[in-house]
Design a protein around this motif. Structure first.
Motif, PDB file in Angstrom:
ATOM      1  N   SER A 184      84.110  59.418  53.896  1.00 21.42           N
ATOM      2  CA  SER A 184      83.903  57.994  53.907  1.00 21.42           C
ATOM      3  C   SER A 184      83.478  57.496  55.281  1.00 21.42           C
ATOM      4  O   SER A 184      82.717  56.557  55.400  1.00 21.42           O
ATOM      5  CB  SER A 184      85.145  57.378  53.312  1.00 21.42           C
ATOM      6  OG  SER A 184      85.853  56.577  53.951  1.00 21.42           O
ATOM      7  N   SER A 197      91.317  48.218  56.673  1.00 19.49           N
ATOM      8  CA  SER A 197      91.588  48.237  55.237  1.00 19.49           C
ATOM      9  C   SER A 197      92.791  49.114  54.904  1.00 19.49           C
ATOM     10  O   SER A 197      93.147  49.999  55.658  1.00 19.49           O
ATOM     11  CB  SER A 197      90.365  48.737  54.489  1.00 19.49           C
ATOM     12  OG  SER A 197      90.041  50.022  54.931  1.00 19.49           O
ATOM     13  N   ARG A 215      93.734  50.190  51.083  1.00 20.14           N
ATOM     14  CA  ARG A 215      93.245  51.127  50.087  1.00 20.14           C
ATOM     15  C   ARG A 215      91.851  50.740  49.610  1.00 20.14           C
ATOM     16  O   ARG A 215      91.462  51.042  48.505  1.00 20.14           O
ATOM     17  CB  ARG A 215      94.223  51.242  48.926  1.00 20.14           C
ATOM     18  CG  ARG A 215      95.004  52.537  49.000  1.00 20.14           C
ATOM     19  CD  ARG A 215      96.056  52.604  47.930  1.00 20.14           C
ATOM     20  NE  ARG A 215      95.478  52.640  46.584  1.00 20.14           N
ATOM     21  CZ  ARG A 215      96.139  53.092  45.517  1.00 20.14           C
ATOM     22  NH1 ARG A 215      97.361  53.524  45.648  1.00 20.14           N
ATOM     23  NH2 ARG A 215      95.575  53.089  44.328  1.00 20.14           N
ATOM     24  N   GLY A 216      91.138  50.054  50.444  1.00 19.38           N
ATOM     25  CA  GLY A 216      89.759  49.701  50.123  1.00 19.38           C
ATOM     26  C   GLY A 216      88.866  50.900  50.321  1.00 19.38           C
ATOM     27  O   GLY A 216      89.343  52.023  50.489  1.00 19.38           O
ATOM     28  N   ILE A 217      87.579  50.682  50.340  1.00 22.80           N
ATOM     29  CA  ILE A 217      86.657  51.808  50.327  1.00 22.80           C
ATOM     30  C   ILE A 217      86.704  52.675  51.574  1.00 22.80           C
ATOM     31  O   ILE A 217      86.284  53.809  51.533  1.00 22.80           O
ATOM     32  CB  ILE A 217      85.203  51.371  50.066  1.00 22.80           C
ATOM     33  CG1 ILE A 217      84.757  50.337  51.077  1.00 22.80           C
ATOM     34  CG2 ILE A 217      85.036  50.882  48.646  1.00 22.80           C
ATOM     35  CD1 ILE A 217      83.277  50.039  50.967  1.00 22.80           C
ATOM     36  N   LEU A 225      90.618  55.280  52.199  1.00 20.66           N
ATOM     37  CA  LEU A 225      91.060  56.212  51.176  1.00 20.66           C
ATOM     38  C   LEU A 225      91.886  57.370  51.713  1.00 20.66           C
ATOM     39  O   LEU A 225      92.726  57.902  51.018  1.00 20.66           O
ATOM     40  CB  LEU A 225      89.840  56.783  50.448  1.00 20.66           C
ATOM     41  CG  LEU A 225      89.176  55.827  49.478  1.00 20.66           C
ATOM     42  CD1 LEU A 225      87.883  56.437  48.998  1.00 20.66           C
ATOM     43  CD2 LEU A 225      90.089  55.568  48.304  1.00 20.66           C
TER      44      LEU A 225
END
Lengths: 415, 149
Positions: A135, A145, A147-149, A152
């Motif tokens: 990512s 963030s 647990r957003g993009i 992860l």
């Protein structure tokens, strides 16, 4: 095209194992060098130049070639170090090939090693196993963030390899049991290779299926170990091979090549950006290498393959991408016994990377094992019995993007 | 050698390093998230749509500046199920991370997949849609997750 080049000797440090606290890096390399020399009548002074390599930063020691040179008799001679991640060993060997093929040197030694007990290679490997790196390359870092993009990685040990495995299974219409089956075969093949790390005689599908899932569909039993070990190979020109009287038991380099693609998906050469199981760069490179080696139909002309599979699903995927099987056929051929040492097209008689992974050595071990198969010198029962005219060795590295392929054969390509 | 190799403890200060990313590429995407739009860039030569869009076409190696908005629905590409944490301990609530190809985009986005009850029933090719955070502020985290349709 350059001169014809032969691999005349393959030497190991000994059996690959997890930890060697009793020695340091030069001491790990030296026995492999001596072993390679000892199998020939050559003395250290016969070696014109050295190409060496290991995975950078995975060991606790930076720039180990600086202090290892004396230990392989590199003083006063050209020494070149190469690092390309997982493909390091094969890149080192390919550079050694260029040294000889170009006419610059006649006798060159290639050395690849890894001593993983001195550093924390898991930290580096997590970049492959965890999606953080996946990512990160895709989106750039974003620490805000949860647990957003881009967040992860924090929650679980998922990863790029698992995405690739899932995608492969869907493409091939296969199941996790096929990954279990190929993993079991590799571990039992390893038991026939005295140098392999994880030797499990008679390992069964159920043994692998009993190991916990790390990131579906990958289990613990589908992943490679971290090994310590070294390999050394001696490459010579055709004239020197004749002069040394070494033309019977050698492996001729018939074709070789490497390719690079996109870091995150491994596919950005032609057509669509697609998932990491596509591996277009492997297909393109294989075609070029086969054409250089004069191989018209790899399915008929190649009798054994050593592929670089850090994760077991790749033992199914790579042979297809190398053109050895039709796409989606590998699980079916495995089920029919085609993968076995006495099968239709033996894949990794050595036990492969899922049984032994000293990273900087691994891609060269694929070439070395292919060479030993061609020479008929594979020890401990993993020699393929039927006649081998050509063998293919494959390396994979980076995240998904580096590939190296070599075809070795019993007879040199006519120049 | 009979003695074991000596082990020396040391530290490595990573704050001395600076990491640079391609800010222009990502900022277009991130700014779009605030308005609940998914923006990418399209190459005028080969027609490839990148989301998030780099400022150059990775196939044609030319600068690209044509901004396009893509659909908020797409196809589930690859996925993996996290059944254990980083230490290998089984987790009570497994989660699925996935790659999704949104309609109109040629590259994929990564995210968390929700809207399933049994992970064994999740299959590649399923249709998914984007779910936003309640308040979007122009950050990657605005894109909460993907939901099975």
């Amino acid at each position: 095209m350059g001169r014809n080049v032969a691999i005349i000797s393959v030497g190991y440090n000994g059996r690959f194992i997890s930890k060697r606290p009793d020695i340091n890096i030069p001491e790990l390399i030296q026995p492999a060098v001596n072993n390679a020399l000892g199998k020939t009548k050559l003395k250290p002074e016969h070696i014109d130049a050295y190409v060496v390599g290991n995975m950078h930063t995975f060991e606790g020691v930076n720039q180990p070639h600086l202090w290892a040179s004396d230990h392989f008799n590199g003083s006063g001679k050209p020494v070149m170090r190469i690092a390309t991640g997982g493909t390091t060993g094969a890149s080192v060997y390919q550079a050694a090939y260029y040294h000889v093929a170009s006419g610059m040197y006649d006798v060159v030694m290639a050395i690849g090693w890894e001593k993983q007990d001195e550093g924390d290679s898991q930290v580096g490997l997590m970049g492959i196993l965890l999606p953080e790196a996946f990512s990160l390359f895709h989106f750039g870092p974003d620490t805000s963030s949860d647990r957003g993009i881009a967040g992860l990685g924090g929650g679980g040990s998922t990863g790029g390899a698992a995405f690739q495995a899932m995608s492969y299974l869907t493409r091939a219409n296969a199941g996790i049991e096929h990954i279990d089956r190929v993993a079991a075969l590799m571990r039992s093949n390893a038991a026939k290779n005295p140098y392999a790390h994880l030797q499990q005689p008679g390992c069964t599908e159920a043994d692998i299926a009993g190991t916990p899932i790390i990131s579906y569909p990958l289990r613990f039993g589908h992943t490679c170990p971290t090994s310590c070990g070294a390999i050394a190979m001696i490459l010579v020109s055709e004239e020197k091979a004749k002069k040394f009287g070494l033309t019977d038991r050698v492996a001729w380099v018939k074709g070789l090549g490497s390719g690079t693609s996109d870091a995150t998906t491994g596919n950005l050469i032609e057509g669509q950006i697609t998932d990491p199981a596509e591996q277009q760069i492997c297909k393109i490179t294989a075609k070029k290498v086969y054409s250089m080696a004069g191989i018209k139909d790899p399915r008929k002309d190649i009798q054994v393959a050593e592929v670089y599979s850090g994760f077991s699903h790749q033992d199914l995927m790579w042979p297809e991408r190398l053109g050895l099987f039709e796409e989606g056929m590998a699980p079916k051929i495995l089920d029919k016994g085609g993968y076995a040492i006495d099968g239709e097209l033996p894949i990794n008689p050595s036990g492969g990377v899922t049984s032994t992974n000293a990273i900087g050595a691994s891609a060269m071990v694929r070439v070395g094992e292919a060479a030993l198969q061609v020479m008929g010198l594979a020890e401990g029962g993993h020699q393929v019995k039927r006649k081998i005219e050509n063998a293919v060795a494959h390396g994979w590295g980076g995240l998904f993007q580096f590939v190296t392929i070599t075809v070795l054969g019993k007879t040199p390509v006519k120049k | 050698m009979t003695q074991e190799t000596r082990i020396i403890e040391s530290t490595w200060d990573l704050t001395a390093y600076q990491f640079k990313i391609e800010a222009d590429a990502l900022s277009l995407f991130v700014k779009g998230l605030k308005d609940r739009k998914i923006l990418g860039r399209k190459c005028g030569t080969c027609g490839t749509v990148y989301v998030p869009g780099p400022t150059y076409c990775r196939k044609c190696l030319i600068d690209i500046d044509q901004v396009v908005e893509v659909s908020q629905e797409g196809r589930l590409d690859a996925f993996t199920v996290s059944l254990a944490d980083v230490r290998g301990k089984a987790v009570d609530n497994p989660f699925i991370s996935c790659t999704v190809k949104l309609d109109g985009s040629d590259s994929f986005l990564m995210g968390v997949l929700e809207g399933w009850t049994d992970w064994r029933s999740v299959k590649e090719g399923m249709r998914v849609k984007v779910v936003w955070k309640d308040v979007t502020q122009g950050a990657l985290a605005d894109l909460s997750h993907f939901q099975l349709i």
